[in-house]
Write an enzyme that holds these catalytic residues in place. Structure first.
Site, short mmCIF file in Angstrom:
data_model
loop_
_atom_site.label_atom_id
_atom_site.label_comp_id
_atom_site.label_asym_id
_atom_site.label_seq_id
_atom_site.Cartn_x
_atom_site.Cartn_y
_atom_site.Cartn_z
N SER A 39 4.07 8.78 0.19
CA SER A 39 3.26 9.24 -0.82
C SER A 39 3.00 8.39 -1.73
O SER A 39 4.34 7.76 -2.01
CB SER A 39 3.24 10.56 -0.95
OG SER A 39 4.78 10.99 -2.19
N ASP A 40 1.67 8.85 -2.89
CA ASP A 40 1.51 7.89 -3.83
C ASP A 40 2.21 8.67 -4.76
O ASP A 40 2.41 9.90 -4.43
CB ASP A 40 0.62 8.03 -3.75
CG ASP A 40 0.20 6.35 -4.74
OD1 ASP A 40 1.01 6.22 -5.88
OD2 ASP A 40 -0.68 5.41 -4.90
N TRP A 41 2.41 8.82 -5.92
CA TRP A 41 2.67 9.52 -6.88
C TRP A 41 2.60 10.92 -7.18
O TRP A 41 1.26 10.88 -7.69
CB TRP A 41 2.68 8.71 -8.52
CG TRP A 41 3.75 9.20 -9.29
CD1 TRP A 41 3.21 10.67 -10.21
CD2 TRP A 41 4.23 9.15 -9.91
NE1 TRP A 41 3.45 10.57 -10.99
CE2 TRP A 41 4.81 9.66 -11.38
CE3 TRP A 41 6.11 7.47 -9.90
CZ2 TRP A 41 6.73 10.20 -11.68
CZ3 TRP A 41 7.13 8.02 -10.64
CH2 TRP A 41 6.38 9.10 -11.91
#
Length: 718
Positions: free
Chosen positions: A264-266
């Site tokens: 996932s992104d942040w």
């Protein structure tokens, strides 16, 4: 470790140990000095026991630091599973190369690969294993700040660069080449098309457009072997990418055959709550795992809720095993089980990072990336005998690295002033600093520049003004820069504008007030050296735009390969109102895709087009001659247009290009071959095929100045 041993390791892991592998924490968690359970550890509900199971860390570097963290972690890990260290090494580690949009303007994937090779060396010797790069999102809207991290508006070019960056970061043998890092293709998918160009906003694309324009670059990077893919922040078809099961399970895994790690992104798992598709973090974690996300970055959904979700029958243990197997496989492919410290070496770090060799390559790539937008009456290159007035933004003379220059130091970068001093003496330069925001009185300066021969103005954006979170509704230069240019124009001295920026700008207000313009992007560590070499003719500009520059922000999103319309504006109907046009501005860009000038002149012969007897292949030949007095490089571009298709086709599509170098008076024959697959496109039913019919073949120096020939191709159905 072989496959049997890896399976054996997975079989020995407890559920908590598996969950830990799926969690990524920021480096701050490994700098915790307080023994109490406070701060970030408290927010994530992290105990020392859970910390011993964590699988990866982001945003920390330095060989000895990472060695120490790894040692401490292994001492506490029951099964001795090493950490993965990841970071944003986007266009350099400590030696900063041009921003990706600048690298793209070289039209040379080999240079992109070289920049990635050297970036990987610096990152790996500093202890990193994974870079969150390349970003391969196709972009058409200059308002979006992250266009600086892209390679532009064309799907063909983006595919070539995606492959080049992955090759550069990973090399041919990831396990044995300790000076490489694993690449992470991002952001899957469609992140580069947010509505209104606003960061993190909704993306609305038809599936056909998604597949034809946006997905090819992701697939190219995956086909090249990228070990990771990152989910996008945006929603697509109403579902955030991190929870988008059809996108991740069906397209990414099944269609593209991606077997690597999906991260996932942040905090994007937690952001499902704000999106409104999850009531809480527990529900968000369930959605993310079902969609196929293996690693959750910086939210506690997996850490605190996967165990209960399995116990409650909401998700199966097999989904856990599937994700952890991919993570263990990546660690194994990096050789971490045999050498958990991999390339980290504090002694070599001192000689490799920011080495003279790396800086020299950064300068050369910067020179190739810069685009000469204007050169009225050939006022460039400069003569070293000329006296110069140099105007630079106050406190921004070294702000040349751009966003995502994580370990880059502005103090180590070369300013334009320092670059000029490599060619002329201090006495030849009158240096003035101006505020890019204040409306200053320039009357005194007008007097001071009376005795100079030329004026150089450094303008554009600050690094803060582009990159993630830097969407803009106004693409003009800051008002103070525009006023400075107009005031200095009254001196009648030649004005040379050097632009540092991370996106296409609206330069309409000042394009007639300067004699030359160099689009330097954010060129990186050796910015000033590269700019000066161009100004004084040590290097002939050869860069060309990979994003169109608008006449006004009202034109964006603006791109060369727009679809045909039922009421097109043509040279023959300019007076008709009821067309696809604006009343107050031309449809065309100020500077089109593929545009870039040179200090020399290239002449194109009439092209020769030969259709094979099979009517399924085309050969295009053109001779390019350097008619000027200087050696230089030209980027020859080949476009096609499908004149009649099952669905509306673009007015032109880039299919080939070639960069050639010619001495004065030298000629070279450029030959392009097109095959049946070059004419295929995505149909209404999402199948990919081609029909017989007429096609325009176009060749030239940019997307607007083209010679056109129409041919007929009779593709046989097979």
């Amino acid at each position: 470790m072989d496959s049997i041993q890896l399976h054996h390791l997975l079989g020995k892991m407890t559920r908590e140990e598996k969950i830990g592998q799926m969690v990524q924490l920021a480096g701050e968690f490994y700098k915790e000095e307080d023994s109490e359970n406070t701060g970030p550890m408290h927010e994530m509900n992290l105990s020392p026991e859970k910390m011993s199971t964590i699988g990866s860390v982001l945003g920390v570097s330095g060989a000895q630091t990472l060695i120490d963290i790894q040692k401490e972690h292994l001492a506490k890990s029951r099964l001795g599973i090493p950490l993965l260290f990841m970071a944003d090494v986007i266009h350099g580690y400590r030696t900063i190369f041009p921003i990706p949009l600048g690298i793209a303007s070289t039209w040379d994937p080999n240079l992109a690969e070289e920049s990635a090779i050297l970036s990987a060396k610096e990152a790996a010797v500093s202890g990193l294993h994974v870079t969150f790069a390349p970003m391969v999102d196709l972009v058409r809207d200059a308002r979006w700040g992250r266009v600086m991290e892209s390679t532009g508006e064309d799907p063909y070019l983006n595919q070539l660069y995606a492959r080049a960056f992955v090759r550069g970061y990973q090399g041919k043998d990831l396990i044995n080449n300790k000076m490489s890092v694993a690449a992470c293709i991002k952001h899957f998918a469609g992140y580069g098309a947010p509505i209104a160009g606003r960061e993190y906003n909704t993306v609305e694309l038809s599936e056909r457009t998604l597949r034809e324009m946006y997905l090819p670059a992701y697939q190219a990077g995956i086909d090249e072997g990228s070990k990771l893919v990152m989910t996008a922040f945006n929603s697509l078809d109403g579902v955030p990418a991190t929870a988008n099961k059809p996108l991740m399970r069906d397209i990414l895994r099944k269609e593209f055959g991606f077997q690597g790690v999906l991260i996932s992104d942040w905090a994007s798992v937690g952001e499902m709550i704000s999106h409104g598709i999850a009531a809480d973090l527990k529900q968000a974690a369930r959605l993310a795992l079902k969609a196929g996300v293996d690693i959750e970055m910086m939210t506690g959904g997996y850490l605190n809720h996967l165990h209960d979700l399995i116990e409650e029958g909401e998700i199966s243990e097999s989904l856990l095993d599937e994700a952890v197997w991919r993570i263990l496989t990546l660690k194994n492919e990096l050789g971490l089980f045999e050498d958990p410290y991999r390339g980290a070496n504090s002694k070599e770090e001192k000689t490799i990072v920011f080495s003279l060799k790396h800086r020299e390559k950064a300068r050369k790539i910067a020179e190739e990336s810069m685009v000469l937008l204007k050169n009225e009456k050939q006022v460039l290159p400069l003569d070293i005998q000329q006296k110069i007035a140099l105007f630079v933004p106050e406190e921004q003379s070294k702000d040349v690295l751009g966003a995502w220059s994580w370990k880059g130091q502005q103090s180590e970068s070369v300013s334009v002033y320092e670059g000029l001093l490599q060619h002329v003496s201090k006495e030849s330069i009158v240096l003035k600093t101006y505020s890019p925001l204040k409306n200053e009185n320039h009357k005194d300066w007008l007097t001071e520049v009376k005795n100079v021969d030329v004026i150089i103005i450094v303008g554009g954006e600050s690094s803060y003004m582009s990159g993630e979170g830097a969407s803009r509704s106004n693409l003009k230069l800051p008002a103070e820069q525009i006023q400075l240019i107009k005031n200095l124009r009254t001196t009648s001295k030649p004005i040379h504008l050097i632009l540092f920026n991370g996106r296409p700008l609206d330069l309409t207000d000042i394009s007639q007030d300067v004699d030359s313009m160099i689009e330097a992007w954010f060129p990186g560590t050796e910015a000033g050296s590269a700019v000066a070499n161009l100004l004084f003719g040590q290097k002939n500009p050869s860069g060309k735009l990979t994003m169109s520059f608008p006449r006004t922000v009202g034109q964006v999103p603006l791109y060369y390969n727009q679809d045909s319309t039922g009421r097109p504006l043509t040279p023959y109907n300019q007076d008709d109102k009821y067309l696809s046009r604006y009343l107050d501005v031309e449809n065309s860009p100020l500077f089109p895709f593929g545009f870039g000038l040179s200090y020399t002149e290239f002449k194109y012969s009439p092209m020769q087009v030969t259709v094979a007897e099979s009517k399924e292949e085309v050969r295009i030949e053109v001779t390019i001659t350097n008619n000027g007095n200087l050696s230089g490089a030209e980027i020859v571009q080949l476009y096609i247009r499908d004149k009649v298709g099952e669905v509306v086709r673009p007015v032109k599509e880039l299919k080939r290009f070639k960069k050639i170098f010619l001495e004065p008076g030298q000629s070279a024959e450029v030959v392009f071959q097109l095959q049946k697959q070059d004419f295929k496109y995505v149909h209404q039913d999402l199948s990919v095929s081609v029909e017989a019919g007429e096609f325009d073949v176009m060749i030239g120096s940019n997307s607007e100045e083209l010679e056109i020939e129409t041919i007929y191709l009779d593709f046989k159905k097979k």
